[in-house]
Design an enzyme around this catalytic site. Structure first.
Site, PDB file in Angstrom:
ATOM      1  N   ASN A   1      -3.331   4.459  -2.469  1.00 55.22           N
ATOM      2  CA  ASN A   1      -3.963   3.248  -2.987  1.00 55.22           C
ATOM      3  C   ASN A   1      -2.988   2.087  -2.826  1.00 55.22           C
ATOM      4  O   ASN A   1      -1.790   2.286  -2.621  1.00 55.22           O
ATOM      5  CB  ASN A   1      -4.321   3.411  -4.467  1.00 55.22           C
ATOM      6  CG  ASN A   1      -5.393   2.444  -4.919  1.00 55.22           C
ATOM      7  OD1 ASN A   1      -5.899   1.634  -4.134  1.00 55.22           O
ATOM      8  ND2 ASN A   1      -5.752   2.502  -6.192  1.00 55.22           N
TER       9      ASN A   1
ATOM     10  N   HIS B   1       0.864  -1.183   0.000  1.00 54.37           N
ATOM     11  CA  HIS B   1       0.000   0.000   0.000  1.00 54.37           C
ATOM     12  C   HIS B   1       0.899   1.232   0.000  1.00 54.37           C
ATOM     13  O   HIS B   1       1.753   1.393   0.866  1.00 54.37           O
ATOM     14  CB  HIS B   1      -0.920   0.028   1.223  1.00 54.37           C
ATOM     15  CG  HIS B   1      -1.872   1.197   1.211  1.00 54.37           C
ATOM     16  ND1 HIS B   1      -3.132   1.129   0.650  1.00 54.37           N
ATOM     17  CD2 HIS B   1      -1.717   2.470   1.649  1.00 54.37           C
ATOM     18  CE1 HIS B   1      -3.723   2.304   0.766  1.00 54.37           C
ATOM     19  NE2 HIS B   1      -2.892   3.147   1.368  1.00 54.37           N
ATOM     20  N   CYS B   2       0.693   2.106  -0.992  1.00 55.57           N
ATOM     21  CA  CYS B   2       1.542   3.289  -1.142  1.00 55.57           C
ATOM     22  C   CYS B   2       0.746   4.533  -0.769  1.00 55.57           C
ATOM     23  O   CYS B   2      -0.214   4.884  -1.466  1.00 55.57           O
ATOM     24  CB  CYS B   2       2.058   3.403  -2.577  1.00 55.57           C
ATOM     25  SG  CYS B   2       3.078   4.874  -2.838  1.00 55.57           S
ATOM     26  N   PRO B   3       1.117   5.239   0.307  1.00 55.81           N
ATOM     27  CA  PRO B   3       0.383   6.460   0.669  1.00 55.81           C
ATOM     28  C   PRO B   3       0.551   7.575  -0.352  1.00 55.81           C
ATOM     29  O   PRO B   3      -0.313   8.449  -0.469  1.00 55.81           O
ATOM     30  CB  PRO B   3       0.995   6.841   2.024  1.00 55.81           C
ATOM     31  CG  PRO B   3       2.342   6.200   2.041  1.00 55.81           C
ATOM     32  CD  PRO B   3       2.185   4.932   1.267  1.00 55.81           C
TER      33      PRO B   3
END
Length: 299
Positions: free
Chosen positions: A162, A156-158
């Protein structure tokens, strides 16, 4: 079926009596959900906004501090067009990565009706996620931020607010590549501009005062260097994961490979599309991921 130690790391329940389909609420219809995918996470939204602001800041310094005051019209046009094209592609890739469903498994689909539709044979096993009450396919993992199970979830990439998964990995890879390219381009232009200003009168090399010009260029240099290192590492990591067909979570948990091994070229085509073309570099071209097979839930 023998349970290997690696399965201890997965948030699943293998025994049929633990599935408890009667406790799962059927998932809402597509019409009720709408078509847009957007994660309502405060940290992720803030990071996404900061990302766009940093790109706009870089564009502001490149255009108004370095290129517009330049006496070389050809140099300004070429570099301005190149930088803004790469920046546009970077933001478009970020937009697609953020608003594309990464491969979410229908929430609450562990219902009696759905399990019966799989027509399980004696000895066959399905995985259930106890957190989102879904029957999830192999290689899917639950994301605590998205609150969904994501197919081939890498992480999960802030910064894109997403998950990076089966359906949007291409856009994330393009985002890291284009950010690295505009960062490198900005660093090169800052270097040339400093040399030009040292040789000429500082009052003639920028529309701003010399102290303001120096501060703006130093901030841009720091930003470009930081993101060049960060996105280059992420780009290399993602390409390696695609070529080996092993997600970041699978590498971290050292999960046993239970899927067919394919060539690096086949893995690249699975993410970017088939056949190879300029569409691989376009955030507007959607690769054909194919339709999810309901029987991929079965082991």
């Amino acid at each position: 079926m023998m349970i290997t130690p690696v399965h201890r790391f997965r948030d699943i329940e293998r025994k049929p009596e633990y599935l408890q389909p009667e406790k799962c609420v059927p998932p809402p219809s597509r019409a009720a959900l709408g078509t847009m995918w957007f994660i309502r996470d405060g940290c992720g939204i803030a990071c996404a906004v900061v990302t766009w602001m940093l790109v706009f800041y870089a564009d502001f310094v490149v255009l108004l501090v370095m290129l517009v005051p330049s006496r070389d019209y050809v140099y300004s046009v070429i570099n301005g067009t190149l930088f803004n094209t790469l920046a546009f592609l970077a933001l478009a890739s970020h937009f697609r990565a953020m608003l594309t469903d990464p491969g979410a498994v229908p929430k609450g689909n562990a219902t009696k009706e759905f399990i019966e539709s799989l027509q399980l044979k004696p000895g066959q096993v399905v995985y259930k996620c106890p957190k989102c009450c879904s029957i999830k396919p192999d290689r899917a993992h639950h994301c605590s931020v998205c609150k969904r199970c994501i197919r081939k979830m890498d992480h999960h990439c802030p910064w894109v607010n997403n998950c990076v998964g089966e359906n949007n990995q291409k856009y994330f890879v393009l985002f890291t590549m284009y950010i690295a390219l505009i960062s490198l381009h900005a660093l090169i232009m800052v270097g040339f501009h400093f040399l030009y200003c040292f040789e000429e009168d500082w009052t003639k090399c920028s529309s701003f005062s010399p102290p303001t010009t120096v501060i703006l260029l130093i901030l841009l240099c720091f930003e470009a260097l930081l993101f060049l290192i960060f996105t280059s590492v992420m780009f290399g990591t993602q390409v390696h994961s695609i070529c080996t067909d092993e997600t970041g979570i699978e590498q971290l948990k050292k999960e046993e490979r239970r899927w067919a091994k394919k060539t690096k070229w086949m893995n690249m085509k699975a993410v970017f599309g088939h056949p190879f073309s300029i569409a691989w570099l376009s955030p507007f071209a959607t690769p054909d991921q194919g339709k999810a097979d309901p029987y991929q839930y079965v082991v």
